[in-house]
Write a protein that holds these residues in place. Structure first.
Motif, PDB file in Angstrom:
ATOM      1  N   ALA A 147       0.780  -1.277   0.235  1.00 31.87           N
ATOM      2  CA  ALA A 147      -0.008   0.008   0.000  1.00 31.87           C
ATOM      3  C   ALA A 147       1.004   1.105  -0.211  1.00 31.87           C
ATOM      4  O   ALA A 147       0.198   2.146  -0.253  1.00 31.87           O
ATOM      5  CB  ALA A 147      -1.086  -0.099   1.115  1.00 31.87           C
ATOM      6  N   ALA A 148       2.152   1.167   0.441  1.00 30.25           N
ATOM      7  CA  ALA A 148       2.946   2.337   0.431  1.00 30.25           C
ATOM      8  C   ALA A 148       3.106   3.007  -0.994  1.00 30.25           C
ATOM      9  O   ALA A 148       3.501   3.962  -1.272  1.00 30.25           O
ATOM     10  CB  ALA A 148       4.370   1.978   1.166  1.00 30.25           C
ATOM     11  N   GLU A 151       0.299   5.159  -1.388  1.00 28.90           N
ATOM     12  CA  GLU A 151       0.312   6.161  -0.409  1.00 28.90           C
ATOM     13  C   GLU A 151       1.062   7.512  -0.651  1.00 28.90           C
ATOM     14  O   GLU A 151       0.959   8.303  -0.249  1.00 28.90           O
ATOM     15  CB  GLU A 151       0.609   5.735   1.108  1.00 28.90           C
ATOM     16  CG  GLU A 151      -0.599   4.914   1.511  1.00 28.90           C
ATOM     17  CD  GLU A 151       0.050   4.000   3.026  1.00 28.90           C
ATOM     18  OE1 GLU A 151      -0.798   3.318   3.472  1.00 28.90           O
ATOM     19  OE2 GLU A 151       1.294   4.140   3.056  1.00 28.90           O
ATOM     20  N   SER A 152       2.020   7.239  -1.512  1.00 26.88           N
ATOM     21  CA  SER A 152       3.133   8.318  -1.717  1.00 26.88           C
ATOM     22  C   SER A 152       2.720   8.753  -3.225  1.00 26.88           C
ATOM     23  O   SER A 152       3.469   9.674  -3.842  1.00 26.88           O
ATOM     24  CB  SER A 152       4.644   7.701  -2.014  1.00 26.88           C
ATOM     25  OG  SER A 152       4.487   6.546  -2.826  1.00 26.88           O
ATOM     26  N   PRO A 239      -4.574  -0.212  -0.060  1.00 28.68           N
ATOM     27  CA  PRO A 239      -4.559   1.404   0.313  1.00 28.68           C
ATOM     28  C   PRO A 239      -6.192   1.593   0.948  1.00 28.68           C
ATOM     29  O   PRO A 239      -7.074   1.191   0.386  1.00 28.68           O
ATOM     30  CB  PRO A 239      -3.995   1.857  -1.151  1.00 28.68           C
ATOM     31  CG  PRO A 239      -3.743   0.679  -1.794  1.00 28.68           C
ATOM     32  CD  PRO A 239      -4.365  -0.572  -1.454  1.00 28.68           C
ATOM     33  N   ARG A 240      -5.910   2.934   1.188  1.00 31.99           N
ATOM     34  CA  ARG A 240      -7.459   3.497   1.814  1.00 31.99           C
ATOM     35  C   ARG A 240      -7.906   3.755   0.492  1.00 31.99           C
ATOM     36  O   ARG A 240      -7.262   3.937  -0.681  1.00 31.99           O
ATOM     37  CB  ARG A 240      -7.219   4.754   2.465  1.00 31.99           C
ATOM     38  CG  ARG A 240      -6.615   4.227   4.098  1.00 31.99           C
ATOM     39  CD  ARG A 240      -6.462   5.720   4.734  1.00 31.99           C
ATOM     40  NE  ARG A 240      -5.481   6.525   4.099  1.00 31.99           N
ATOM     41  CZ  ARG A 240      -5.316   7.850   4.378  1.00 31.99           C
ATOM     42  NH1 ARG A 240      -6.134   8.337   5.261  1.00 31.99           N
ATOM     43  NH2 ARG A 240      -4.625   8.797   3.568  1.00 31.99           N
ATOM     44  N   ASP A 243      -6.507   6.787  -1.106  1.00 28.64           N
ATOM     45  CA  ASP A 243      -4.970   6.772  -1.773  1.00 28.64           C
ATOM     46  C   ASP A 243      -5.119   5.931  -3.101  1.00 28.64           C
ATOM     47  O   ASP A 243      -4.538   6.295  -3.977  1.00 28.64           O
ATOM     48  CB  ASP A 243      -4.333   5.952  -0.472  1.00 28.64           C
ATOM     49  CG  ASP A 243      -4.055   6.587   0.620  1.00 28.64           C
ATOM     50  OD1 ASP A 243      -3.998   8.012   0.337  1.00 28.64           O
ATOM     51  OD2 ASP A 243      -3.726   6.258   1.731  1.00 28.64           O
TER      52      ASP A 243
END
Length: 479
Positions: A147-148, A151-152, A239-240, A243
């Motif tokens: 998920a990172a 998120e970026s 991810p959310r 996001d």
């Protein structure tokens, strides 16, 4: 055939369905659409491995991963196995590269007369921590949250977009100078976008309003239950939703950015008066999950990750054609030889894409892919034949999908009695190519020896050449 120039355009991590010409209602890819309109697009093309380094080694050599032993993103192509570049050099054909290669080192004999701003794995070992799979039972690796990646995400510039602009700049100059060439050449132009980081230049990010981005396929609330083999890929959760939408917009923005760079290169080809003497291949090394099943990245054999765009164009290529013959990155090697007027080579599995483009569809042609790399508890293998895709997991239950009735791959048919004969047939096809358990063992052993040569898993984690989730661009290539 008479030797002709060949321009190979490769992107990185381009989901095959995210092009206007592939029917995507959102993706704006005018240059790739125009290329497909004057050439042939293969609607069912696949990578030989859904991760960068092995796929590129296979693309170069025309051989499957288990045959050449470039298993993952730290065991990279080093020139040990002859490539189509070597064949061009032997034949006296000028052959050069511009951009990402993802080989071991620029010092290795890779088969290019010259590499322009080549991007290779970091320090000759790359993201070596990803070679640690299940070979060390007592070692517990730190969590790696997919998920990172999402998120970026957002608008802006990254080292990857700056690098790809330089790739296009050099390619434009190269083609301008090639206008006076009296002998055929092969030029490999390789972009790194739309691979994450999911940071898209604002003018391209703004093409895709975040609020209009779709929900993730098989996302939260869908009731989807991931196959147990995917446990490490889905660890940490998806991810959310907010996001996910931003990431989707950024990924589409990067596709449009990459398409614009392709347009610059193709425009330079036309300006140099080379269109009528140059054949073109466009493809990508693998796809992108884009949040499907909660995953960003690749590393599995579902369509999002394993399918690749494949377009060929140029003299004697049927225009505006859609070919339903399954194709593969392994077909690149014989395609290059075909353009150079060289005979096909025995012992390689592919066929010339330019030949396939002129033939009637062969839906039963078998395409094969394999995976032995990051976040996999065991090897995964794919066979595509006709309407069916078969995924074989070592030590896990297989999957079977009817891609005509179920293109989303929502229903696994492998355990249903009425499909038992199909499963047996496709597993037999797989075992005619390789012994899946033996090749799984070989990959794990090679990776274990690599990790032990660096002091073991704890030492590897303490001495990483890069902590980024992607290969960084060396600073000297950006100036």
């Amino acid at each position: 055939m008479k030797p002709q120039n060949l321009l190979i355009l490769m992107s990185d991590e381009h989901n095959a369905r995210m092009m206007g010409c592939a029917g995507d209602a959102l993706a704006q890819t005018p240059n790739l659409d125009a290329l497909a309109a004057r050439g042939t697009r293969f609607t069912d093309a696949y990578t030989t491995c859904p991760i960068c380094v092995p796929a590129r080694a296979s693309f170069a050599t025309g051989r499957y991963i288990h045959d050449i032993g470039y298993w993952d993103n730290s065991i990279a192509y080093d020139g040990r196995v002859p490539s189509w570049g070597h064949r061009m050099q032997q034949a006296g054909v000028r052959v050069e590269s511009i951009g990402k290669l993802h080989y071991r080192s620029g010092e290795d004999p890779s088969g290019f007369d010259r590499q322009h701003i080549p991007m290779h794995i970091t320090g000759g070992v790359g993201m070596i921590q990803l070679s640690i799979r299940k070979q060390f039972p007592d070692f517990v690796p730190p969590p790696r949250r997919r998920a990172a990646i999402a998120e970026s995400a957002g608008p802006g510039e990254s080292e990857y977009t700056r690098y790809d602009r330089r790739v296009a700049d050099i390619a434009v100059d190269w083609l301008r100078d090639a206008a006076t060439s009296e002998t055929p050449w092969v030029l490999f132009v390789s972009f790194v976008t739309p691979h994450y980081p999911l940071v898209a230049p604002k003018e391209f990010f703004d093409l895709y309003p975040v609020e209009r981005m779709p929900e993730a396929k098989f996302g939260p609330g869908s009731g989807y239950q991931p196959h147990p083999w995917l446990a490490d890929l889905t660890a940490g959760g998806p991810p959310r939703p907010e996001d996910q939408r931003v990431a989707y917009a950024a990924y589409l923005g990067l596709i449009s950015f990459m398409d614009a760079q392709v347009g610059r290169v193709l425009g330079a080809l036309d300006a140099a008066g080379l269109r009528d003497t140059t054949r073109i291949i466009y493809t990508s090394d693998h796809g992108e999950n884009a949040g499907a099943r909660g995953i960003w990245g690749k590393s599995n054999h579902y369509q999002e990750a394993v399918a690749v765009p494949m377009i060929v164009a140029g003299p004697n290529v049927p225009a505006g054609k859609l070919s339903a013959t399954p194709a593969s990155l392994a077909d690149a090697y014989p395609s290059v030889l075909d353009c150079a007027g060289l005979p096909a080579e025995a012992g390689i599995p592919g066929r010339s894409l330019f030949e396939l483009a002129t033939k009637t569809d062969d839906r039963d042609r078998i395409v094969f892919s394999e995976y032995h790399a990051a976040a996999s508890p065991s090897a995964s293998y794919m066979i595509r034949k006709g309407r069916f895709k078969f995924i074989y997991y070592v030590r896990f239950a297989p999957e079977l999908f009817d891609l005509e009735a179920d293109p989303a791959e929502s229903e696994n048919l492998a355990a249903r009695p009425e499909y038992a004969a199909t499963v047996r047939e496709l597993e037999a096809e797989l075992r005619r190519i390789l012994d899946p358990e033996e090749q799984d063992r070989r990959a794990n052993e090679a990776q274990r020896l690599l990790i032990e040569s660096k002091g073991g898993p704890d030492a590897v984690m303490a001495n990483l050449p890069t902590k980024k989730l992607y290969t960084p661009v060396p600073p000297e290539l950006l100036s």
